[in-house]
Enzyme design. Structure first.
Site, short mmCIF file in Angstrom:
data_model
loop_
_atom_site.label_atom_id
_atom_site.label_comp_id
_atom_site.label_asym_id
_atom_site.label_seq_id
_atom_site.Cartn_x
_atom_site.Cartn_y
_atom_site.Cartn_z
N GLY A 42 0.41 -0.98 -0.19
CA GLY A 42 0.12 0.13 -0.02
C GLY A 42 0.84 1.40 -0.25
N ASP A 63 10.37 -7.28 -1.84
CA ASP A 63 9.03 -7.70 -1.31
C ASP A 63 9.43 -9.14 -1.61
OD1 ASP A 63 6.04 -6.22 -0.57
OD2 ASP A 63 6.19 -8.17 -1.09
N LEU A 72 -5.98 -4.94 -4.15
CA LEU A 72 -5.69 -4.00 -4.86
C LEU A 72 -6.65 -2.52 -4.79
CD1 LEU A 72 -6.77 -6.95 -7.73
CD2 LEU A 72 -4.38 -5.96 -7.32
N GLN A 73 -7.10 -3.25 -3.40
CA GLN A 73 -8.17 -1.92 -3.24
C GLN A 73 -7.38 -1.04 -2.15
OE1 GLN A 73 -7.65 -1.94 0.14
NE2 GLN A 73 -8.82 -0.46 1.60
N LYS A 87 5.05 -9.45 -6.53
CA LYS A 87 4.48 -8.14 -5.94
C LYS A 87 5.60 -7.69 -6.66
CE LYS A 87 1.56 -7.90 -2.51
NZ LYS A 87 1.20 -7.36 -0.80
N CYS A 187 -3.27 -4.52 9.53
CA CYS A 187 -4.10 -3.79 8.81
C CYS A 187 -5.52 -5.03 8.25
CB CYS A 187 -3.88 -3.66 7.01
SG CYS A 187 -2.80 -1.77 7.25
#
Lengths: 269, 96
Positions: A42, A63, A72-73, A87, A187
């Site tokens: 993010g 990563d 994807l949000q 990623k 998260c």
């Protein structure tokens, strides 16, 4: 500065070049800079996008995750077709499509004491990691090797950012040790507003560009708080801690003895 | 009597149930007294910010936007704040 800009570059970066604060020399500095982005999630997504667009000539991306649909949000460097792809691959493909001036190196790994030496090849590090062991390892290694770090972290609707430079306080001056595992929710447990890491990541990218240009006043000795719900930004000052493990009066000179579990303490033996 | 305002950040606000609250302490009270007044009746927050009976290392305390110690005195309308580090993304793995 040995690099000179070709006609395509003069066009591509014209909005930078026209400004006195950047100019052709500043753009050449960016093209000559190496920035490592730790985390392509993010926070890392907008960092990678803007640093690539700005023409940072060498981008490293670390990563160890693969893209999941629930990323994807907010992880805007990845697309629907990238689900299941590492990623670093997806992010590197984005960079190559955006700007052929950028050499991108992907490291599909988690940063650990065993591979942290790779960080030493970079001029600036952006800490867009999602966990405390990596954050403390980045802080400690970069401080020992005099590499500036643009730090950012998020929680639901709130974010924190600060910049750690060799002659300023470090992350441990602010938070000497990581909280015990499970103390601070992540998260996946709590959720996060998708655009929140966009805001924080853009602040980190701004700091990284300033550091690469050696321009402006970086966010040193100041912790910036962003509250998306109240739409407020506040900064609070913090100082170098004389007892700090990595930048205090009796600092460590290697990360070898630090235990990068969630508490990130120096081992007593 | 002295009234001071507390501000809480990130998960501390959730545990406390409030981002901001005021507490009233006696004249000559310290930051520690104001912290006790804040934690009085907020056992969840007490458990979150205390570690072995003292304020946890990773919880920062500010008075009027500057680093504060528990022993300093508070004045009317002071703003006190507690903030923790926040984690970041979705850690699907906490391995090192």
């Amino acid at each position: 500065m040995s690099l000179s800009l070709d006609a395509t570059q003069l066009d591509r970066y014209s909005r930078h070049i026209i400004m006195d604060e950047v100019g052709p020399d500043g753009q050449a500095r960016l093209l000559d800079a190496s920035v490592l982005v730790v985390g392509a999630g993010g926070l890392g997504s907008p960092v990678i996008q803007y640093l690539a667009a700005a023409g940072v000539g060498h981008l490293g991306i670390v990563d160890d995750d693969v893209v999941e649909r629930s990323n994807l949000q907010r992880q805007v460097v990845h697309g629907d077709d990238d689900v299941g792809t590492p990623k670093v691959e997806s992010a590197a493909a984005f960079v190559r499509r955006l700007n052929p001036d950028v050499d991108v190196d992907g490291y599909e790994t988690r940063l650990t004491k065993e591979n942290v030496e790779l960080v030493a090849d970079y001029d600036v590090v952006v800490d867009a990691s999602d966990n405390f062991p990596t954050r403390y390892l980045v802080n400690d290694f970069c401080r020992i090797h005099d590499i500036p770090v643009a730090h950012g972290a998020i929680y639901k609707f709130e974010g924190q950012a600060t910049t750690l430079v060799p002659d300023g306080p470090c992350y441990r001056c602010l938070f000497p040790e990581a909280p015990e595992p499970g103390t601070v929710p992540d998260c996946a447990t709590t959720g996060v507003l998708g655009v929140l890491p966009g805001t924080l990541g853009c602040i980190q990218a701004t700091e990284a560009v300033k550091l690469a240009l050696d321009a402006g006043d970086p966010l040193v000795g100041r912790l910036l708080f962003y509250d998306a719900m109240d739409m407020t930004f506040e900064t609070v000052p913090y100082r170098q801690n004389p007892d700090c493990l990595v930048c205090g009066d009796d600092p460590i000179d290697s990360v070898a003895d630090v235990e990068y579990t969630d508490a990130c303490t120096v081992s007593s033996d | 009597m002295t009234t001071v305002r507390w501000r809480l950040f990130a998960d501390l606000a959730e545990v406390a149930g409030d981002r901001e609250t005021t507490v009233t302490v006696g004249d000559g009270a310290t930051v520690e007294d104001a912290l006790d007044a804040l934690l009085d009746g907020r056992n969840g927050l007490r458990a979150r910010v205390f570690d072995d009976g003292t304020l946890a290392d990773h919880v920062n305390l500010l008075r009027n936007g500057d680093d504060a110690s528990l022993s300093e005195s508070v004045e009317e309308d002071d703003e006190l704040a507690l903030f923790p580090p926040v984690s970041g993304g979705a850690s699907s793995h906490h391995r090192v």
